[in-house]
Design an enzyme around this catalytic site. Sequence first.
Site, PDB file in Angstrom:
ATOM      1  N   LYS A   1       0.849  -1.181  -0.182  1.00 22.08           N
ATOM      2  CA  LYS A   1       0.169   0.123  -0.105  1.00 22.08           C
ATOM      3  C   LYS A   1       0.966   1.367  -0.142  1.00 22.08           C
ATOM      4  O   LYS A   1       1.100   1.956   1.034  1.00 22.08           O
ATOM      5  CB  LYS A   1      -0.924  -0.254   1.128  1.00 22.08           C
ATOM      6  CG  LYS A   1      -2.211   0.183   0.820  1.00 22.08           C
ATOM      7  CD  LYS A   1      -3.304   0.002   2.121  1.00 22.08           C
ATOM      8  CE  LYS A   1      -4.624   0.829   2.004  1.00 22.08           C
ATOM      9  NZ  LYS A   1      -5.516   0.363   0.882  1.00 22.08           N
TER      10      LYS A   1
HETATM   11  C1  LIG Z   1      -6.561  -0.461   0.438  1.00 27.20           C
HETATM   12  C2  LIG Z   1      -6.928  -1.223  -1.004  1.00 27.20           C
HETATM   13  C3  LIG Z   1      -7.830  -2.264  -0.886  1.00 27.20           C
HETATM   14  C4  LIG Z   1      -8.872  -2.626   0.016  1.00 27.20           C
HETATM   15  O1  LIG Z   1      -8.104  -3.306   1.028  1.00 27.20           O
HETATM   16  P1  LIG Z   1      -8.542  -3.548   2.241  1.00 27.20           P
HETATM   17  O2  LIG Z   1      -7.540  -4.379   3.095  1.00 27.20           O
HETATM   18  O3  LIG Z   1      -9.940  -4.328   2.154  1.00 27.20           O
HETATM   19  O4  LIG Z   1      -8.904  -2.093   2.663  1.00 27.20           O
HETATM   20  C5  LIG Z   1      -8.164  -2.443  -2.380  1.00 27.20           C
HETATM   21  N1  LIG Z   1      -7.421  -2.153  -3.415  1.00 27.20           N
HETATM   22  C6  LIG Z   1      -6.665  -0.883  -3.257  1.00 27.20           C
HETATM   23  C7  LIG Z   1      -5.813  -0.385  -4.302  1.00 27.20           C
HETATM   24  C8  LIG Z   1      -6.561  -0.493  -2.058  1.00 27.20           C
HETATM   25  O5  LIG Z   1      -5.643   0.627  -1.876  1.00 27.20           O
END
Ligand SMILES: *Cc1c(COP(=O)(O)O)cnc(C)c1O
Length: 304
Positions: free
Chosen positions: A158
Amino acid sequence: MDKGKKIWMDGRFVDWDDANVHILTHTLHYGLGVFEGIRCYRCEDGRSAIFRLREHTERLFASAHIALMEIPFTKDEINEATAETMRQSGLKDGYIRPLAYLGAGSMGLFPKNNPVRVAIAAWAWGAYLGEEGLANGIKVKISSLCRNHVNSGMSKAKLVGNYVNSILAKREVVSAGYDEALLLDTEGYVSEGSGENIFMVKDGVLKTTPLTSILQGITRDSVMQIARDKGIEIKEQRFTRDELYIADEAFFTGTAAEVTPISEVDKRKIGKGKPGPVTKEIQNIFFDVVKGRNKDYNKWLWYL
Ligand SMILES: *Cc1c(COP(=O)(O)O)cnc(C)c1O
């Protein structure tokens, strides 16, 4: 913004309005930073519980590992700091944002001695794609932008910089009158939303994108476990945009978006154009779980 009272910065709490950084903060210029999005729900018994905190902290450290950033705290310390941020926020429920970033120091593209700094903030945040969208479904358009190639964006992290791609896609489709963007991967298969994973349902079988070009969502994982426990067949398999057009149901998952039904994609109605039975069942169980009403999944809750 309904802000929390205090923000955790590098090991201590500061007032919300004093949580500042230097303008030469490296991440601000070049985007090498990692973050999490976590939700805390107010449960029926009045207590608050953070949903899957340990998994979010694990992923924060995994993202940092990919980014070659060493977080100067242990996972336990970050778990405790996240819970304490929620307590100190004065909020009963909300969204929590841990962020690890490179502070001021050298300004080139080789940030050798810049400190890795960590902040955790919390604020109140309702339905990310609107209450109406959560109840009745949203209108989605496939963006002209592809999801980052796996060898450029590193989708398992992320990463702050990855969200340029997301924001450009989202802006493109919102300006065209849609609620959310869906991105394809560089080979043309369905990837994910700007900040959500996607599921489709066809003939009672649930299908979701495999973990190649997408972020490994914790909500995605939760939904997969819930579906398996319900005896719903689930496949992690690539699919095309036209396979999605003729799906019976589709929905997005994410910490922010929770479980949001998709009513149409590129002007094609999905199923009857409203949330279908599988979507509704999973959405109901999901909200029971996060609000502590389903004891089978209590291990996912970190009570404050
Ligand atoms: C944060 C995010 C998600 C969802 O992830 P979770 O862990 O369910 O919050 C999906 N795709 C992207 C690009 C993200 O940044």
